[in-house]
Motif scaffolding. Structure first.
Motif, PDB file in Angstrom:
ATOM      1  N   PRO A 114     -44.721 -21.660 -32.187  1.00  0.00           N
ATOM      2  CA  PRO A 114     -44.190 -21.216 -33.485  1.00  0.00           C
ATOM      3  C   PRO A 114     -42.887 -21.918 -33.872  1.00  0.00           C
ATOM      4  O   PRO A 114     -42.691 -22.257 -35.043  1.00  0.00           O
ATOM      5  CB  PRO A 114     -43.954 -19.715 -33.287  1.00  0.00           C
ATOM      6  N   THR A 126     -41.929 -24.950 -33.065  1.00  0.00           N
ATOM      7  CA  THR A 126     -42.277 -26.311 -33.486  1.00  0.00           C
ATOM      8  C   THR A 126     -42.926 -26.287 -34.869  1.00  0.00           C
ATOM      9  O   THR A 126     -42.636 -27.140 -35.720  1.00  0.00           O
ATOM     10  CB  THR A 126     -43.214 -26.956 -32.455  1.00  0.00           C
ATOM     11  N   ALA A 127     -43.769 -25.301 -35.109  1.00  0.00           N
ATOM     12  CA  ALA A 127     -44.410 -25.169 -36.426  1.00  0.00           C
ATOM     13  C   ALA A 127     -43.352 -24.971 -37.512  1.00  0.00           C
ATOM     14  O   ALA A 127     -43.478 -25.489 -38.626  1.00  0.00           O
ATOM     15  CB  ALA A 127     -45.393 -24.004 -36.413  1.00  0.00           C
ATOM     16  N   LEU A 128     -42.299 -24.247 -37.147  1.00  0.00           N
ATOM     17  CA  LEU A 128     -41.216 -23.977 -38.099  1.00  0.00           C
ATOM     18  C   LEU A 128     -40.359 -25.218 -38.340  1.00  0.00           C
ATOM     19  O   LEU A 128     -40.015 -25.547 -39.471  1.00  0.00           O
ATOM     20  CB  LEU A 128     -40.347 -22.856 -37.515  1.00  0.00           C
ATOM     21  N   THR A 167     -43.187 -28.801 -39.414  1.00  0.00           N
ATOM     22  CA  THR A 167     -44.452 -28.209 -39.875  1.00  0.00           C
ATOM     23  C   THR A 167     -45.571 -29.247 -40.029  1.00  0.00           C
ATOM     24  O   THR A 167     -46.681 -29.053 -39.528  1.00  0.00           O
ATOM     25  CB  THR A 167     -44.223 -27.475 -41.210  1.00  0.00           C
ATOM     26  N   GLU A 168     -45.294 -30.359 -40.706  1.00  0.00           N
ATOM     27  CA  GLU A 168     -46.368 -31.342 -40.936  1.00  0.00           C
ATOM     28  C   GLU A 168     -46.844 -31.952 -39.631  1.00  0.00           C
ATOM     29  O   GLU A 168     -48.044 -32.140 -39.413  1.00  0.00           O
ATOM     30  CB  GLU A 168     -45.885 -32.436 -41.892  1.00  0.00           C
ATOM     31  N   PHE A 219     -46.706 -30.589 -36.707  1.00  0.00           N
ATOM     32  CA  PHE A 219     -47.433 -29.544 -35.985  1.00  0.00           C
ATOM     33  C   PHE A 219     -48.858 -29.410 -36.517  1.00  0.00           C
ATOM     34  O   PHE A 219     -49.823 -29.365 -35.737  1.00  0.00           O
ATOM     35  CB  PHE A 219     -46.688 -28.206 -36.119  1.00  0.00           C
ATOM     36  N   LEU A 220     -49.010 -29.370 -37.833  1.00  0.00           N
ATOM     37  CA  LEU A 220     -50.346 -29.189 -38.415  1.00  0.00           C
ATOM     38  C   LEU A 220     -51.240 -30.391 -38.139  1.00  0.00           C
ATOM     39  O   LEU A 220     -52.463 -30.254 -38.019  1.00  0.00           O
ATOM     40  CB  LEU A 220     -50.240 -28.937 -39.921  1.00  0.00           C
TER      41      LEU A 220
END
Ligand code: CTP
Ligand code: K
Ligand code: MG
Length: 181
Positions: free
Chosen positions: A134, A136-138, A141-142, A144-145
């Motif tokens: 989470p 890293t996603a924060l 974001t790009e 991570f996705l």
């Protein structure tokens, strides 16, 4: 993506989150983060979470991410599929998130009456995943996705406990760690 590709990407992408715990074990000692403070009858975190271990863990994760980023193109070409180069914020999310997850796990252990070194099955194996992904996603974001697709996340959740148990048993047998978990 083949299963092999998914496993390789999951492992590669998680390496900056895997190595901090091991580096902390090797470097740990000195001032505990909680400064010896208690909450109720128990320590807030305990002597197992130190500033030096945490700093060494994050530094090791960032350094490994740097090395993997330099290698990513060549390794990807050799394998025939791309492996992630780490953006700085992705590296930070993985490395710092892993240490933060470990610290939060100790907080929960102390609140549930577990002494330093006691095991907490499930939490011990996945604490760093639960926070590093989470975070890293924060922070990235790009990135991570792009890399943490659902199949990669599934492999991480299955692979991490297996790797965690294995490395801890090895570290214990080498005398580097006090408990085999
Ligand atoms: N360590 C550290 N700082 C951290 C994490 C770990 O100094 N942030 C070192 C400590 O010497 C610790 C050892 O690595 O004892 C093993 O780590 P871990 O198993 O996470 O800690 P425990 O001693 O088992 O403590 P806890 O019960 O709180 O998890
Ligand atoms: K731990
Ligand atoms: Mg432990």
């Amino acid at each position: 993506m083949t299963l092999l590709e998914t496993v390789v990407i999951a492992f590669w992408a998680m390496l900056p989150a895997y190595v901090p715990n091991n580096a902390a074990v090797l470097a740990g000692g000195g001032q505990p983060i909680d400064g010896g403070r208690t909450w109720g009858d128990e320590r807030v975190l305990g002597d197992g979470k130190t500033w030096r271990g945490t700093a060494a863990g994050i530094a090791a994760g960032l350094a490994l991410a740097g090395v993997l980023t330099l290698l990513a193109d060549d390794v990807g070409a050799a394998l025939g599929f791309a492996v992630p180069a780490f953006e700085p914020l992705a590296a930070l999310g993985l490395a710092a998130g892993a240490m933060l997850g470990d610290i939060l796990a100790s907080f929960l252990k102390r609140r549930t009456g577990r002494q330093r070194g006691a095991m907490f099955p499930g939490l011990d194996q996945l604490d760093f995943v639960v926070v590093s992904l989470p975070l890293t996603a924060l922070l990235a974001t790009e990135w991570f996705l792009e890399w943490f697709t659902w199949d990669v996340i599934l492999v991480v959740v299955v692979l991490t406990p297996v790797l965690h148990v294995t490395t801890n048993v090895v570290a214990y047998n080498l005398g580097l760690k006090d408990e085999p978990w």
